[in-house]
Design a protein around this motif. Structure first.
Motif, PDB file in Angstrom:
ATOM      1  N   ARG A  12       0.833  -1.212   0.000  1.00 43.91           N
ATOM      2  CA  ARG A  12       0.000   0.000   0.000  1.00 43.91           C
ATOM      3  C   ARG A  12       0.867   1.262   0.000  1.00 43.91           C
ATOM      4  O   ARG A  12       0.529   2.248  -0.643  1.00 43.91           O
ATOM      5  N   LEU A  15       2.216   1.754  -3.480  1.00 39.86           N
ATOM      6  CA  LEU A  15       1.179   2.192  -4.414  1.00 39.86           C
ATOM      7  C   LEU A  15       1.045   3.712  -4.452  1.00 39.86           C
ATOM      8  O   LEU A  15       0.688   4.277  -5.487  1.00 39.86           O
ATOM      9  N   ILE A  18       3.240   5.477  -6.998  1.00 40.52           N
ATOM     10  CA  ILE A  18       2.816   5.003  -8.317  1.00 40.52           C
ATOM     11  C   ILE A  18       1.555   5.742  -8.760  1.00 40.52           C
ATOM     12  O   ILE A  18       1.444   6.197  -9.910  1.00 40.52           O
ATOM     13  N   ILE A  19       0.588   5.877  -7.846  1.00 38.95           N
ATOM     14  CA  ILE A  19      -0.668   6.574  -8.143  1.00 38.95           C
ATOM     15  C   ILE A  19      -0.405   8.031  -8.506  1.00 38.95           C
ATOM     16  O   ILE A  19      -0.945   8.557  -9.495  1.00 38.95           O
ATOM     17  N   LEU A  37      -5.876   0.384  -8.688  1.00 39.61           N
ATOM     18  CA  LEU A  37      -4.866   0.394  -7.623  1.00 39.61           C
ATOM     19  C   LEU A  37      -5.482   0.832  -6.297  1.00 39.61           C
ATOM     20  O   LEU A  37      -5.108   0.332  -5.234  1.00 39.61           O
ATOM     21  N   GLY A  41      -5.508  -1.381  -3.065  1.00 40.61           N
ATOM     22  CA  GLY A  41      -4.951  -0.851  -1.826  1.00 40.61           C
ATOM     23  C   GLY A  41      -5.912  -1.015  -0.663  1.00 40.61           C
ATOM     24  O   GLY A  41      -5.503  -1.337   0.461  1.00 40.61           O
ATOM     25  N   PHE A  73      -1.369   6.759   1.714  1.00 36.62           N
ATOM     26  CA  PHE A  73      -2.134   6.184   0.608  1.00 36.62           C
ATOM     27  C   PHE A  73      -3.285   7.092   0.191  1.00 36.62           C
ATOM     28  O   PHE A  73      -3.447   7.414  -0.996  1.00 36.62           O
TER      29      PHE A  73
END
Length: 199
Positions: A12, A15, A18-19, A37, A41, A73
């Motif tokens: 998570r 991620l 990346i997001i 994603l 997550g 996140f």
């Protein structure tokens, strides 16, 4: 099995950049991948706690790590929403600022009282997390705010008030407190029953 919760938290955390990168560099063409994603997550967030409690590794360290990773996140999804539709986010900046202020207050009050950040994983906070999922689905997937956004703001306000009450009521710092009612019971010497699926 005991390392799986840490792996899920790490996934998570990974991620998040990346997001943000997808939204910033790929723009609108990345929105459905970002949603995938996001839902993935959320699944890691659900199962890290369940597995940790099942195998007996739900420690203070793990739960604090989980809380801070959640913050990173969800912030990444907020930045992604801004990169994909800045005008919409700017229109709602007052509501968003209110939530940031409430989040900051939770941290400030908890650190002031206990010397540690808040880590309640309260029931209302979990409900707010689900509302965030719906709101970001609308913001990122359909580029609109609508009822989901305003529901998230209301739930966010209520859940943060609950967390602040938990922190103020608890006699000493604890993690995984379902509500301010449970904090009051703890203050009065009553033990709460823990479950595998919730706290």
């Amino acid at each position: 099995m005991k390392t799986i919760p840490y792996i899920l938290i790490a996934i998570r955390f990974i991620l998040a950049p990346i997001i943000i990168s997808l939204a910033y560099f790929k723009g609108e063409e990345s929105k459905f991948l970002i949603l995938i994603l996001m839902y993935f997550g959320l699944l890691t967030d659900i199962f890290d706690g369940i597995i940790a409690r099942k195998v007996g590794v739900s420690s203070e360290k793990l739960r604090r790590l989980d809380s801070q990773t959640d913050l990173v996140f969800w912030l990444s999804l907020g930045f992604a929403s801004y990169f994909l539709n800045p005008e919409l986010i700017k229109t709602e900046w007052l509501s968003i600022l209110l939530i940031f202020i409430m989040e900051a207050l939770c941290y400030i009050i908890s650190i002031w009282k206990f010397g540690k950040e808040t880590c309640t994983h309260a029931f209302l906070s979990k409900m707010w997390g689900l509302s965030l999922l719906i709101a970001f689905t609308y913001l990122i997937g359909f580029q609109e705010a609508g009822w989901a956004f305003y529901l998230t703001i209301v739930l966010g306000l209520v859940s943060h008030i609950d967390v602040i009450l938990i922190v103020l009521i608890l006699p000493k710092w604890q993690f995984d407190i379902p509500s301010s009612y449970h904090a009051w019971k703890i203050r009065n010497g009553k033990q709460r029953k823990k479950t595998i699926f919730f706290n």
